[in-house]
Motif scaffolding. Structure first.
Motif, PDB file in Angstrom:
ATOM      1  N   ASP A   1       6.850  13.695  -3.273  1.00  0.00           N
ATOM      2  CA  ASP A   1       6.340  12.311  -3.084  1.00  0.00           C
ATOM      3  C   ASP A   1       4.871  12.158  -3.632  1.00  0.00           C
ATOM      4  O   ASP A   1       4.107  12.658  -3.378  1.00  0.00           O
ATOM      5  N   PHE A   2       4.871  11.249  -4.526  1.00  0.00           N
ATOM      6  CA  PHE A   2       3.734  10.776  -5.213  1.00  0.00           C
ATOM      7  C   PHE A   2       2.414  10.566  -4.267  1.00  0.00           C
ATOM      8  O   PHE A   2       1.312  10.859  -4.695  1.00  0.00           O
ATOM      9  N   ARG A   3       2.631  10.173  -3.037  1.00  0.00           N
ATOM     10  CA  ARG A   3       1.589  10.008  -2.045  1.00  0.00           C
ATOM     11  C   ARG A   3       0.851  11.122  -1.823  1.00  0.00           C
ATOM     12  O   ARG A   3      -0.281  11.123  -1.154  1.00  0.00           O
ATOM     13  N   SER A   4       1.508  12.320  -1.845  1.00  0.00           N
ATOM     14  CA  SER A   4       0.877  13.569  -1.551  1.00  0.00           C
ATOM     15  C   SER A   4      -0.208  13.868  -2.454  1.00  0.00           C
ATOM     16  O   SER A   4      -1.163  14.672  -2.180  1.00  0.00           O
ATOM     17  N   THR A   5      -0.476  13.217  -3.541  1.00  0.00           N
ATOM     18  CA  THR A   5      -1.645  13.410  -4.652  1.00  0.00           C
ATOM     19  C   THR A   5      -2.837  12.369  -4.360  1.00  0.00           C
ATOM     20  O   THR A   5      -3.749  12.318  -5.186  1.00  0.00           O
ATOM     21  N   LEU A   6      -2.339  11.248  -3.571  1.00  0.00           N
ATOM     22  CA  LEU A   6      -3.438  10.223  -3.652  1.00  0.00           C
ATOM     23  C   LEU A   6      -4.261  10.103  -2.664  1.00  0.00           C
ATOM     24  O   LEU A   6      -3.890  10.674  -1.268  1.00  0.00           O
ATOM     25  N   PRO A   7      -5.714  10.049  -3.069  1.00  0.00           N
ATOM     26  CA  PRO A   7      -6.782  10.155  -2.053  1.00  0.00           C
ATOM     27  C   PRO A   7      -6.437   9.313  -0.701  1.00  0.00           C
ATOM     28  O   PRO A   7      -7.143   9.750   0.541  1.00  0.00           O
ATOM     29  N   LYS A   8      -6.116   8.084  -0.760  1.00  0.00           N
ATOM     30  CA  LYS A   8      -6.127   7.128   0.228  1.00  0.00           C
ATOM     31  C   LYS A   8      -5.120   7.868   1.565  1.00  0.00           C
ATOM     32  O   LYS A   8      -5.404   7.557   2.626  1.00  0.00           O
TER      33      LYS A   8
ATOM     34  N   GLY B   1       0.663  -1.176  -0.147  1.00  0.00           N
ATOM     35  CA  GLY B   1      -0.052  -0.066   0.086  1.00  0.00           C
ATOM     36  C   GLY B   1       0.852   1.177  -0.050  1.00  0.00           C
ATOM     37  O   GLY B   1       0.438   2.241   0.512  1.00  0.00           O
ATOM     38  N   ARG B   2       1.992   1.276  -0.745  1.00  0.00           N
ATOM     39  CA  ARG B   2       2.687   2.315  -0.832  1.00  0.00           C
ATOM     40  C   ARG B   2       3.262   2.787   0.289  1.00  0.00           C
ATOM     41  O   ARG B   2       3.603   3.978   0.728  1.00  0.00           O
ATOM     42  N   GLY B   3       3.534   1.776   1.381  1.00  0.00           N
ATOM     43  CA  GLY B   3       4.247   2.097   2.632  1.00  0.00           C
ATOM     44  C   GLY B   3       3.085   2.033   3.751  1.00  0.00           C
ATOM     45  O   GLY B   3       3.495   1.793   4.982  1.00  0.00           O
ATOM     46  N   MET B   4       1.998   2.197   3.613  1.00  0.00           N
ATOM     47  CA  MET B   4       0.836   2.475   4.448  1.00  0.00           C
ATOM     48  C   MET B   4       0.646   1.172   4.998  1.00  0.00           C
ATOM     49  O   MET B   4       0.467   1.153   6.456  1.00  0.00           O
ATOM     50  N   LEU B   5       0.656  -0.021   4.836  1.00  0.00           N
ATOM     51  CA  LEU B   5       0.510  -1.172   5.411  1.00  0.00           C
ATOM     52  C   LEU B   5       1.758  -1.670   6.260  1.00  0.00           C
ATOM     53  O   LEU B   5       1.619  -2.619   7.015  1.00  0.00           O
ATOM     54  N   THR B   6       2.669  -0.932   6.354  1.00  0.00           N
ATOM     55  CA  THR B   6       3.794  -1.351   7.075  1.00  0.00           C
ATOM     56  C   THR B   6       3.762  -0.686   8.666  1.00  0.00           C
ATOM     57  O   THR B   6       4.426  -0.898   9.402  1.00  0.00           O
ATOM     58  N   GLY B   7       2.708   0.260   8.700  1.00  0.00           N
ATOM     59  CA  GLY B   7       2.605   1.168   9.681  1.00  0.00           C
ATOM     60  C   GLY B   7       3.515   2.022  10.017  1.00  0.00           C
ATOM     61  O   GLY B   7       3.751   2.736  11.089  1.00  0.00           O
ATOM     62  N   SER B   8       4.236   2.645   8.786  1.00  0.00           N
ATOM     63  CA  SER B   8       5.329   3.600   8.915  1.00  0.00           C
ATOM     64  C   SER B   8       4.768   5.009   9.274  1.00  0.00           C
ATOM     65  O   SER B   8       5.630   5.864   9.882  1.00  0.00           O
ATOM     66  N   PHE B   9       3.623   5.227   8.899  1.00  0.00           N
ATOM     67  CA  PHE B   9       3.173   6.623   9.085  1.00  0.00           C
ATOM     68  C   PHE B   9       2.116   6.838  10.083  1.00  0.00           C
ATOM     69  O   PHE B   9       1.091   5.968  10.342  1.00  0.00           O
ATOM     70  N   SER B  10       2.126   7.863  10.743  1.00  0.00           N
ATOM     71  CA  SER B  10       1.487   8.174  12.140  1.00  0.00           C
ATOM     72  C   SER B  10       0.407   9.184  11.506  1.00  0.00           C
ATOM     73  O   SER B  10       0.484   9.754  10.427  1.00  0.00           O
ATOM     74  N   ARG B  11      -0.655   9.336  12.395  1.00  0.00           N
ATOM     75  CA  ARG B  11      -1.571  10.245  11.671  1.00  0.00           C
ATOM     76  C   ARG B  11      -1.000  11.761  11.875  1.00  0.00           C
ATOM     77  O   ARG B  11      -0.211  12.077  12.625  1.00  0.00           O
ATOM     78  N   GLY B  12      -1.317  12.450  11.121  1.00  0.00           N
ATOM     79  CA  GLY B  12      -0.803  13.663  10.893  1.00  0.00           C
ATOM     80  C   GLY B  12       0.368  14.012   9.998  1.00  0.00           C
ATOM     81  O   GLY B  12       1.074  14.958   9.615  1.00  0.00           O
ATOM     82  N   THR B  13       0.874  12.842   9.271  1.00  0.00           N
ATOM     83  CA  THR B  13       1.905  12.703   8.627  1.00  0.00           C
ATOM     84  C   THR B  13       1.604  13.596   7.414  1.00  0.00           C
ATOM     85  O   THR B  13       0.676  13.640   6.856  1.00  0.00           O
ATOM     86  N   GLU B  14       2.745  14.438   6.819  1.00  0.00           N
ATOM     87  CA  GLU B  14       2.599  15.204   5.660  1.00  0.00           C
ATOM     88  C   GLU B  14       3.481  14.729   4.645  1.00  0.00           C
ATOM     89  O   GLU B  14       4.932  14.351   5.181  1.00  0.00           O
TER      90      GLU B  14
ATOM     91  N   ASN C   1      -9.396  10.551   4.934  1.00  0.00           N
ATOM     92  CA  ASN C   1      -9.147   9.253   4.527  1.00  0.00           C
ATOM     93  C   ASN C   1      -8.056   8.717   5.050  1.00  0.00           C
ATOM     94  O   ASN C   1      -7.913   7.707   5.493  1.00  0.00           O
ATOM     95  N   PHE C   2      -6.948   9.543   5.061  1.00  0.00           N
ATOM     96  CA  PHE C   2      -5.598   8.835   5.883  1.00  0.00           C
ATOM     97  C   PHE C   2      -6.167   8.425   7.404  1.00  0.00           C
ATOM     98  O   PHE C   2      -5.495   7.152   7.752  1.00  0.00           O
ATOM     99  N   ASP C   3      -6.793   9.191   8.177  1.00  0.00           N
ATOM    100  CA  ASP C   3      -6.857   8.992   9.576  1.00  0.00           C
ATOM    101  C   ASP C   3      -7.923   7.922   9.350  1.00  0.00           C
ATOM    102  O   ASP C   3      -7.488   6.865  10.481  1.00  0.00           O
ATOM    103  N   HIS C   4      -8.548   7.751   8.577  1.00  0.00           N
ATOM    104  CA  HIS C   4      -9.658   6.481   8.816  1.00  0.00           C
ATOM    105  C   HIS C   4      -8.823   5.121   8.543  1.00  0.00           C
ATOM    106  O   HIS C   4      -8.930   4.227   9.065  1.00  0.00           O
ATOM    107  N   ASN C   5      -7.806   5.332   7.486  1.00  0.00           N
ATOM    108  CA  ASN C   5      -7.142   3.906   6.851  1.00  0.00           C
ATOM    109  C   ASN C   5      -5.930   3.699   7.668  1.00  0.00           C
ATOM    110  O   ASN C   5      -5.786   2.526   8.044  1.00  0.00           O
ATOM    111  N   ARG C   6      -5.584   4.805   8.577  1.00  0.00           N
ATOM    112  CA  ARG C   6      -4.467   4.369   9.571  1.00  0.00           C
ATOM    113  C   ARG C   6      -5.252   3.595  10.706  1.00  0.00           C
ATOM    114  O   ARG C   6      -4.461   2.910  11.330  1.00  0.00           O
TER     115      ARG C   6
END
Length: 349
Positions: free
Chosen positions: A243-250, A225-238, A255-260
């Motif tokens: 970084d291509f992820r800055s353009t992605l709705p997930k 999941g472009r790194g999301m499924l590793t748990g690397s990102f905390s809520r509020g990550t910018e 959306n980010f907070d829910h998916n986290r």
């Protein structure tokens, strides 16, 4: 609960090509673009170390390096990623299965178009062979369809490359079941590369069943999941603008907070097994069937080693079902790509 589970195959065949690989490869795109700063020398070292660690399938494209996550930002250049791999494989070529792609081409304006003309297939292959420093490409993908060229014509040219010994097997990327059928009728397709992970399941309805009917191996990109499924990102990550992820709705806002929160549950389950969230996410893919070879990307050897260790994770049928229900598509918020809707989006993996 965790159980002994079914052992993962030591090697996975790429369709009926006669080529087999260890079941976790390495995606190289992030070493040239889309996910922040790059370091070519460090990337070459990581690829070489990955070979020593047991990685066999290395996935690149002539396009990687030509696209930018943000219009107007500097890029490494068309062919950059292949050149990196070519450098890394000097003296090691026979220890790697090289997969690369053609069709995406940059324009002077910083956009892209797709070229599936038979004459371009041949020219692109010759250029890739030179950049890679090899006389053969093990798996050659048609990166994205050219809507102006019948797929039969493009695959026919790829088949000629196989006959000439320049390509061992052919693949397609991000196509539907009908295109797969038409392509396979011209020449056996060894692999289909598409996005597939716990939180992106679009291939399950029609594409994956068609692959199995035709004996085509699925090679999931972004399996973490472009790194999301590793748990690397905390809520509020910018994410930075490059970084291509800055353009992605997930990855944006609510959306980010829910998916986290979903990832929180994945981490809890993984902790109960003694493995990481990323390893469990990869193990879930591998548990689907012995015809899947995920290619997680990484710039660091420690992550490469952690991903390889996913093959030792054993999930019971109940575990697989539980994880699938946790990331039911109805529970995951945000589409695959954002409002930019550029051709570059379609080649970022």
């Amino acid at each position: 609960m965790m159980s002994e589970g079914t052992a993962h195959a030591a090697r996975t065949p790429l369709g009926g090509s006669g080529i087999s690989v260890r079941p976790v490869g390495l995606g190289l795109m992030g070493m040239s673009q889309f996910y922040g700063a790059t370091d070519p020398d460090a990337s070459v070292a990581t690829i070489r170390d990955a070979i020593e660690a047991g990685v066999e399938l290395f996935d690149t494209s002539d396009y990687y390096g030509a696209g930018s996550a943000t219009p107007g930002r500097p890029v490494a250049g068309f062919g950059h990623n292949e050149e990196l791999l070519g450098r890394a494989l000097q003296g090691r070529r026979d220890r790697a299965i090289v997969a690369t792609k053609f069709s995406a081409r940059p324009t002077p304006e910083g956009r892209s178009f797709f070229d599936g003309r038979p004459e371009y297939v041949k020219a692109a292959c010759e250029a890739s062979l030179k950049r890679l420093g090899t006389d053969r490409i093990d798996l050659y993908y048609y990166h994205r369809l050219d809507p102006a060229v019948p797929v039969e014509d493009t695959v026919g040219a790829m088949a000629e490359l196989v006959a000439e010994g320049k390509v061992r097997a052919i693949g397609l990327s991000e196509v539907g079941p009908d295109i797969l059928r038409r392509a396979h009728a011209v020449h056996p397709v060894a692999a289909l590369q598409s996005e597939y992970s716990l939180w992106e399941r679009g291939v399950e309805a029609e594409v994956l069943p068609q692959c199995r009917r035709l004996g085509i191996t699925l090679v999931p990109y972004s399996p973490l999941g472009r790194g999301m499924l590793t748990g690397s990102f905390s809520r509020g990550t910018e994410f930075d603008r490059d970084d291509f992820r800055s353009t992605l709705p997930k990855f944006q806002g609510d959306n980010f907070d829910h998916n986290r929160q979903l990832v929180d549950e994945l981490e809890e389950f993984a902790a109960s097994t003694g493995h990481t969230a990323g390893q469990v996410a990869l193990a879930w893919l591998l548990a689907q069937h012995h015809d899947i070879v995920p290619i997680p990307g990484s710039k660091r050897l420690s992550y490469v080693r952690a991903n390889l260790a996913a093959t030792s994770v054993r999930l019971s049928a109940d575990d697989v079902a539980r994880l699938g229900a946790l990331f039911d598509p109805a529970r995951v918020k945000g589409g695959r790509y954002g409002a930019l809707n550029t051709l570059a989006d379609d080649t970022a993996k």
